[in-house]
Design an enzyme around this catalytic site. Structure first.
Site, mmCIF file in Angstrom:
data_model
loop_
_atom_site.group_PDB
_atom_site.id
_atom_site.type_symbol
_atom_site.label_atom_id
_atom_site.label_comp_id
_atom_site.label_asym_id
_atom_site.label_seq_id
_atom_site.Cartn_x
_atom_site.Cartn_y
_atom_site.Cartn_z
ATOM 1 N N SER A 95 -2.394 -8.314 3.251
ATOM 2 C CA SER A 95 -2.835 -7.872 4.484
ATOM 3 C C SER A 95 -3.235 -9.653 5.193
ATOM 4 O O SER A 95 -3.005 -9.634 6.691
ATOM 5 C CB SER A 95 -4.214 -7.208 4.626
ATOM 6 N N HIS A 150 0.964 -1.236 0.035
ATOM 7 C CA HIS A 150 -0.031 0.081 -0.115
ATOM 8 C C HIS A 150 0.688 1.246 -0.082
ATOM 9 O O HIS A 150 0.458 2.252 -0.711
ATOM 10 C CB HIS A 150 -0.950 -0.072 1.269
#
Length: 330
Positions: free
Chosen positions: A187, A34
């Site tokens: 994640s 990210h």
């Protein structure tokens, strides 16, 4: 730079805009992948533009039995990482803010491409994903939105939606970010126990094996094309000791199974070995597809392709992919 935390569209719309607004959409639990997206957005927006990171765990794209309840929520850490990476604002709306009337009755439908691969494994996932992306594009009103190539099918569908429905936004793809051992950043990696992580490396290893086989095939074909097969030329090559190299190139390029089938076979061998590990890798799919529609490519295919894999290790489902180019374009 102070990064603003916003929870309503009204707060976001009240901000004075200068230059381009670049948006990075996430479900939180931010990591270096990210951060790369955010840094790229900062470069695109420039010093006078604005970078907005959305953090929203979208219930519409989680199916029955999936990990909506245990999906990590780490907003404080997300805000810190976003700020370090160059974000001006983090937009973290509630479910009620995004879906004020409850679950929407009118939704975006992903169509046939959304029923393949990830769509077949997770029915309705892409309809929910496209619906929330459309909502967030309207709520954030960006000039450009950035998405990672790790979610290749998602990226293709978003591009198709923006084109088919005339969204006035530029979609930018950012290459997959990997950890030092090759595992694609996700994640969900935090769910993996040490022994599960070792097994999970088979996903990237399988993709690399397919890529390496493809590169070897293309190199052999290029070598074969460079060496004419005439008798006179063979005699000349023999005189300077190159006949063996030429013959090897012709023989291997002609006799070895090649093209997409060989790429799939090289990747599948790694995955089959991983299925015998403890804990085992449980393959969902391995596919070599045309990124235009995510259908499998045939042996005569030329152009851009995506080698994609999805599998479970323990209770964790992971995906990964690599782009490849077949034929003259490579």
């Amino acid at each position: 730079m102070t990064t603003a935390l916003l929870s309503t569209a009204g707060e976001l719309h009240a901000r004075v805009r200068h230059g381009r607004r670049a948006v990075v959409m996430t479900m939180g639990a931010l990591h270096e992948g990210h951060a790369t997206l955010i840094r790229t957005a900062r470069e695109i927006a420039g010093p006078d533009g604005e970078v907005v990171v959305t953090v929203f765990v979208n219930p519409l794209q989680f199916g029955a039995g999936e990990d909506l309840d245990r999906y990590p929520r780490t907003l404080d850490a997300d805000l810190e990482l976003a700020g370090r990476s160059g974000a001006d604002a983090v937009f973290a709306p509630s479910v009620e803010e995004v879906y004020p009337g409850g679950e929407p009755q009118v939704r975006i439908t992903a169509g046939p491409m959304g029923e393949r691969l990830e769509g077949a494994s997770r029915p309705g996932h892409f309809d929910g994903m496209l619906t929330v992306v459309a909502k967030l594009l309207h709520l954030t009103r960006p000039d450009v939105a950035l998405f990672g190539q790790k979610d290749a099918q998602q990226l293709a569908l978003i591009r198709r939606m923006v084109r088919d429905l005339n969204f006035g936004v530029e979609i930018v793809a950012v290459p997959t970010v990997r950890e030092e051992d090759g595992l694609a950043l996700s994640s969900r990696n935090r769910y993996l126990a040490p022994d599960e992580r070792r097994t999970a490396l088979a996903l990237s290893h399988a993709l690399f094996a397919g890529r390496d086989r493809h590169a070897a095939q293309e190199a052999l074909r290029a070598r074969a094309r460079e060496v004419p097969s005439t008798h006179a030329r063979a005699e000349a090559l023999s005189a300077i000791g190159e006949s063996r190299a030429a013959a090897d190139a012709h023989a291997v390029a002609t006799a070895a199974p090649g093209g997409p089938a060989a790429v799939r076979a090289a990747a599948r061998q790694v995955l089959e070995e991983a299925a015998r590990l403890d804990p085992p890798l449980k393959l969902d799919y391995l596919a070599l597809v045309d990124p235009a529609d995510f259908t499998e490519i045939g042996d005569g295919f030329t152009g851009e392709a995506v080698l994609a894999v999805a599998a479970r290790v323990g209770a964790t489902r992971l995906i990964d992919n690599l782009p490849l180019t077949f034929g003259a374009a490579s």
